[in-house]
Design an enzyme around this catalytic site. Structure first.
Site, mmCIF file in Angstrom:
data_model
loop_
_atom_site.group_PDB
_atom_site.id
_atom_site.type_symbol
_atom_site.label_atom_id
_atom_site.label_comp_id
_atom_site.label_asym_id
_atom_site.label_seq_id
_atom_site.Cartn_x
_atom_site.Cartn_y
_atom_site.Cartn_z
ATOM 1 N N GLY A 499 87.348 -46.737 33.989
ATOM 2 C CA GLY A 499 86.000 -46.980 32.998
ATOM 3 C C GLY A 499 86.666 -47.573 31.885
ATOM 4 N N GLY A 502 84.647 -47.897 24.168
ATOM 5 C CA GLY A 502 85.026 -48.509 22.654
ATOM 6 C C GLY A 502 86.282 -48.051 22.487
ATOM 7 N N PHE A 503 86.766 -46.789 22.988
ATOM 8 C CA PHE A 503 88.050 -46.156 22.578
ATOM 9 C C PHE A 503 89.179 -46.960 23.466
ATOM 10 C CE2 PHE A 503 91.605 -43.021 23.586
ATOM 11 C CZ PHE A 503 91.752 -42.533 22.241
ATOM 12 N N GLY A 504 88.776 -47.505 24.552
ATOM 13 C CA GLY A 504 89.953 -48.225 25.467
ATOM 14 C C GLY A 504 89.500 -48.066 26.759
ATOM 15 N N LYS A 520 93.262 -41.840 29.276
ATOM 16 C CA LYS A 520 92.316 -42.676 28.268
ATOM 17 C C LYS A 520 93.278 -43.218 27.288
ATOM 18 C CE LYS A 520 88.491 -41.078 25.611
ATOM 19 N NZ LYS A 520 87.535 -40.136 25.404
ATOM 20 N N ASP A 616 76.540 -34.819 22.008
ATOM 21 C CA ASP A 616 76.126 -36.006 22.868
ATOM 22 C C ASP A 616 75.849 -35.702 24.208
ATOM 23 O OD1 ASP A 616 75.912 -38.831 23.402
ATOM 24 O OD2 ASP A 616 77.883 -39.350 23.224
#
Ligand SMILES: *[C@@H]1O[C@H](CO)[C@@H](O)[C@H](O)[C@H]1NC(C)=O
Ligand SMILES: *[C@@H]1O[C@H](CO)[C@@H](O)[C@H](O)[C@H]1NC(C)=O
Ligand SMILES: *[C@@H]1O[C@H](CO)[C@@H](O)[C@H](O)[C@H]1NC(C)=O
Ligand SMILES: *[C@@H]1O[C@H](CO)[C@@H](O)[C@H](O)[C@H]1NC(C)=O
Ligand SMILES: *[C@@H]1O[C@H](CO)[C@@H](O)[C@H](O)[C@H]1NC(C)=O
Ligand SMILES: *[C@@H]1O[C@H](CO)[C@@H](O)[C@H](O)[C@H]1NC(C)=O
Ligand SMILES: *[C@@H]1O[C@H](CO)[C@@H](O)[C@H](O)[C@H]1NC(C)=O
Length: 831
Positions: A499, A502-504, A520, A616
């Site tokens: 995956g 935006g975080f990486g 992640k 969310d």
């Protein structure tokens, strides 16, 4: 009767008060209007500007100040306050005592004319308050009003005028007036929680533009807060693409929307729309362009009121700021609870401007069935102070010493200086950022109070306690050496990526004890910075529950921000519903997944003394393990970063709209019930197996929540369910499920069930499917608990603070301690 009298008196008093408030709107607690240099009071509209003379206790000025009273040759249309001015040849102050702290307007009126030897067009000076530089090296050639608003927290406000060397300062009139607290709350009103900005209360704001789209100037006497709104024509980039519309009587102020104080109906009652009436294939943007100062952030307030549609759900449009999409396929009817022409607004805080032009565009939605059109009714652009608290210069100007340093006439010097200033500001900025990061990093070493004793199988402490990082103490049991992460992911093998956000990137991995993990790896330049990284660690390490995805560890060596989670074999719930070719889930499986996710959320809401709000909730954030057991993921992340996940930008912006609690949008009041709403949307998604927003469908079907509610209210939900389920759901189970989802989607949070109620009702729906319930299922649906099987009855009697722990027999609550970082995620009573 004697006892009647006070009552009647009270009645009259309140009636009079009420009439008063209708007539005048907001009554400012502080209301200083000064006609500078004038010996007499001056009436402007309904307000009186006070004479100020040298004896005035407001003004303090040294000997060398000329107390000038002067008559200007103003034209007859000009306000009488422009006829006089006060000229300062030395540093001078106006001191106002403030009766009620809070945001105040500071309006400065300038109308240069020539008095004696003073040509005011040549004046050059600074204006500042204690905390903020408002104007520096300011000079003015034409009549001008400068408007600022600052939050005054002390009981005096001092406005200082400092002439530049060999020059002087002047002012024609001055206002210091209270602003209603609701006008600029601390958090911006935004459609997406991820776009929120916190901390407006500290901002000094300067009004750069206040525009009435598609209408004439709205003068201060038509505005409850004495603002002036200018027409938009001169800002339009291509006038022929735009049309003005006016329908002032259509405007409705509804609960939860805008108010007269936020903007008058003269603003909402006119708009500029796309000139698309004659061409249903129109595809262009209407764009306005504004001058801004690079290096500053801006608060934009967009005012909307759909005065062009004849019915609900006709208008869908996009809104852009520069090249970024701010609203996509935006539908005012949905946001405003299906009231046509209800006035509303939205705030947006820009990044630091990099160019001297700011562009705002509206354009048609990318939907097949919507007629191309787009509107905007009003726009306010407010400059925000830089990190020095200043609204001027490039961010490094020391305002208190600026007057003596600057030279008149050195234009080359000034522009070179400015360029250098920008450069220096950039360097300083980088430096500060680095420092801050270092500081936070340092803090993180001492701050993580992990006390989850090595009981869980996921704890890495014992395993790595003799590892490569020497400084570890045994408490930091979650820290994993970088080497171990590298090893686990085959050195971040690109083919192991599962995956990208935006975080990486997210990698699949396997620790050397065989534990499968998802890794992640934070992109060092991601917007989701260190604070979010820490929040996630803290959150996940404290809130452990079998229906929340668990954190195995983290790594912050070498500036890395790496989070290691348990691996969820079966990916997202969403991927099992549609779009990815996974085999269809049975109704029982779906119910069990919903129940699992509901348990996770119920635990978040009640497992600790203060509710934690996920914010969310969506099918993409519900993950499934190898046994299809549901776990809620990604909580907390949505809170702080403007863009947690780049995929949100392209696809899930729609998704966010589809799941978003309309009440949260309207009131900006965050409660657990917002999660309940989103969860209700997930329930329908599970039932219908389609995206929550699907622009390719006919218009009335685009929004799943609306579409499903329509059928649920008709009592024919079975008409729209996933065809794979047809014939496999017992009608009672479907009825229970539909009713539960419907209650979750109630317009008002108070009418929605708690997550605990949702859980019970889903359990009941499952039992109805399995037909283990005795009694009459036709009975009312709200209080099923009494009829439930003993197992569920037991559950309902548990103390909410221990329910999950007992029920799940997991170490949910051990060593939980709430930290400051975390408290952002916690419901606060005051908001
Ligand atoms: C101006 O108005 C203030 C109150 O608003 C009053 O106290 C003052 O006497 C007036 N001054 C003159 C010169 O009329
Ligand atoms: C005042 O200064 C302005 C700007 O320099 C100039 O255009 C104008 O002629 C001056 N007026 C007088 C009376 O000197
Ligand atoms: C002004 O700042 C104080 C904190 O100093 C805050 O409590 C208050 O809410 C702020 N008011 C507004 C209107 O932002
Ligand atoms: C403002 O108010 C005046 C009278 O106070 C009125 O004549 C005018 O039409 C109003 N409308 C606008 C848009 O300013
Ligand atoms: C409208 O403007 C945005 C942002 O600049 C751009 O991405 C988009 O392509 C434009 N749309 C049209 C139809 O020109
Ligand atoms: C504006 O100034 C305040 C202090 O007055 C500061 O806290 C805030 O961070 C500044 N805003 C920006 C965007 O730097
Ligand atoms: C600004 O300059 C004044 C006088 O030169 C000095 O006293 C003050 O410390 C300076 N402030 C900053 C923030 O550098």
């Amino acid at each position: 009767m004697g006892c009647n009298k006070p009552f009647r008196l009270l009645f009259w008093v309140s009636l009079v008060l009420c009439l008063e408030c209708f007539a005048k709107g907001f009554t400012p607690a502080d209301n200083y209007l000064i006609d500078c240099g004038s010996p007499t009071n001056t009436t402007v509209g309904l307000r009186v500007f006070m004479a100020d003379n040298l004896a005035s206790k407001l003004l303090s000025a040294p000997e060398n100040v000329l107390g000038s009273t002067s008559k200007a040759l103003t034209s007859s249309g000009d306000s009488p306050i422009y006829q006089t001015a006060r000229i300062f040849t030395g540093v001078s102050k106006y001191t106002f005592s403030i009766s009620q702290p809070g945001r105040h307007w500071i309006r400065l009126y300038f109308y240069p004319f020539v008095y004696d030897k003073y040509n005011m067009s040549l004046a050059k000076f600074d204006v500042s308050t204690k905390d903020h530089a408002l104007l520096s090296s300011f000079s003015v050639q034409a009549p001008l009003v400068k408007e600022f608003s600052v939050n005054v927290t002390t009981n005096t406000l001092v406005i200082t005028f400092t002439p530049s060397q060999n020059s002087f300062a002047f002012i024609n009139a001055l206002e210091v007036v209270s602003v209603p607290d609701q006008l600029i709350p601390d958090t911006t009103k935004s459609f997406k929680s991820s776009d929120e900005f916190h901390g407006l209360m500290w901002q000094a704001l300067e009004t750069v533009a206040r525009v009435n789209m598609g209408g004439p100037t709205v003068t201060f006497d038509n505005d409850t807060l004495w603002r002036t709104w200018v027409p938009d024509q001169r800002f339009l980039v291509e006038k022929n693409l735009a049309v003005s519309v006016s329908n002032i009587r259509a405007v409705k102020y509804v609960d939860g929307g805008s108010t007269q104080d936020i903007a008058p109906n003269y603003v909402y009652g006119t708009c500029t729309r796309m000139n698309s009436l004659n061409d249903p294939t129109s595809n262009f943007n209407v764009t306005w362009e504004f001058d801004v100062d690079p290096g500053f952030q801006y608060l934009l307030r967009f005012h909307f009121c759909d005065i062009v549609s004849t019915a609900l759900n006709q208008l869908y449009f996009n809104l852009y700021v520069d090249s970024s999409m701010v609203l996509q396929d935006f539908d005012l009817s949905t946001i405003m609870m299906n009231v046509l022409a209800a006035a509303t607004y939205m705030d947006y805080v820009t990044e630091s401007a990099t160019s001297s032009k700011l562009r705002v565009s509206i354009g048609p939605a990318n939907m097949n069935n919507a007629y191309p059109n787009a509107i905007l009714n009003g726009l306010e652009i407010m400059k925000m102070n830089n990190s020095d608290g200043s609204l001027t210069g490039s961010g490094i100007v020391n305002t208190s010493s600026s007057s003596s340093k600057r030279n008149v006439g050195a234009i080359v010097g000034v522009s070179v200086g400015a360029a250098f200033g920008v450069l220096l500001a950039g360097v300083l900025f980088m430096f500060c950022r680095k420092r801050r990061r270092l500081a936070q990093r340092r803090q993180s070493k001492t701050w993580m109070p992990f006390s989850i004793n090595g009981g869980t199988s996921h704890t890495m402490g014992s395993k790595y306690s003799n590892g490569t990082t020497a400084s570890l103490n045994s408490n930091a049991s979650y820290r994993i050496p970088f080497l171990a992460v590298q090893e686990a992911t085959n050195n971040f093998d690109e083919s192991w990526v599962i995956g990208i956000g935006g975080f990486g990137k997210v990698y699949k991995g396997e620790l050397n004890d065989g534990t499968k993990v998802a890794v992640k790896r934070g992109n060092p330049r991601s917007q989701q910075g260190l604070a979010e990284f820490q929040t996630e660690i803290e959150m996940l390490s404290q809130f452990r529950h079998r229906h929340l995805v668990s954190l195995i560890g983290y790594c912050d060596e070498k500036n890395e921000m790496i989070l290691v989670y348990e691996y969820m074999e079966n990916g997202t719930l969403k991927s099992h519903l549609y779009g990815s070719g996974n085999p269809s889930l049975s109704w029982k499986q779906r119910l069990e997944i919903c129940i699992g996710a509901a348990r996770g959320l119920h635990y978040l809401h009640t497992g600790y003394a203060k509710a934690v709000i996920h914010r969310d909730v969506k099918s993409a954030n519900i993950l499934l393990d190898e046994n299809l057991m549901a776990k809620v993921a990604d909580f907390g992340l949505s809170k702080t970063g403007p863009e947690i996940d780049q995929t949100h930008v392209s696809t899930a912006v729609k998704g966010s709209f589809g799941y978003l609690d309309p009440e949260y949008f309207r009131r900006q009041q965050l409660t657990e019930k917002s999660d309940v709403y989103s969860f209700g949307v997930v329930l329908f998604e599970v039932l219908c197996a389609r995206p929550v927003i699907d622009p390719t469908l006919p218009r009335e079907m685009v929004n799943l929540a609306e579409w499903a509610m329509k059928w649920q209210k008709k009592g024919h939900l079975e008409q729209i369910i996933d065809t794979n389920l047809a014939g496999n759901i017992r009608p009672d189970s479907l009825r229970k499920f539909g009713e539960t989802a419907e209650k979750c989607l109630a317009d008002f949070g108070v009418d929605r069930p708690s997550m605990g109620d949702v859980l019970w009702n889903l359990e009941y729906a499952l039992q109805l499917q399995e037909a283990v319930v005795q009694g009459d299922p036709e009975d009312n649906s709200t209080n099923m608990i009494g009829e439930l099987s003993p197992q569920i009855n037991n559950f309902s009697q548990l103390d909410p603070t221990v329910s999950s722990a007992q029920f799940e027999s997991v170490d949910d609550l051990s060593g939980v301690s709430m930290s400051k970082v975390f408290s952002q995620l916690v419901k606060s009573e005051g908001r």
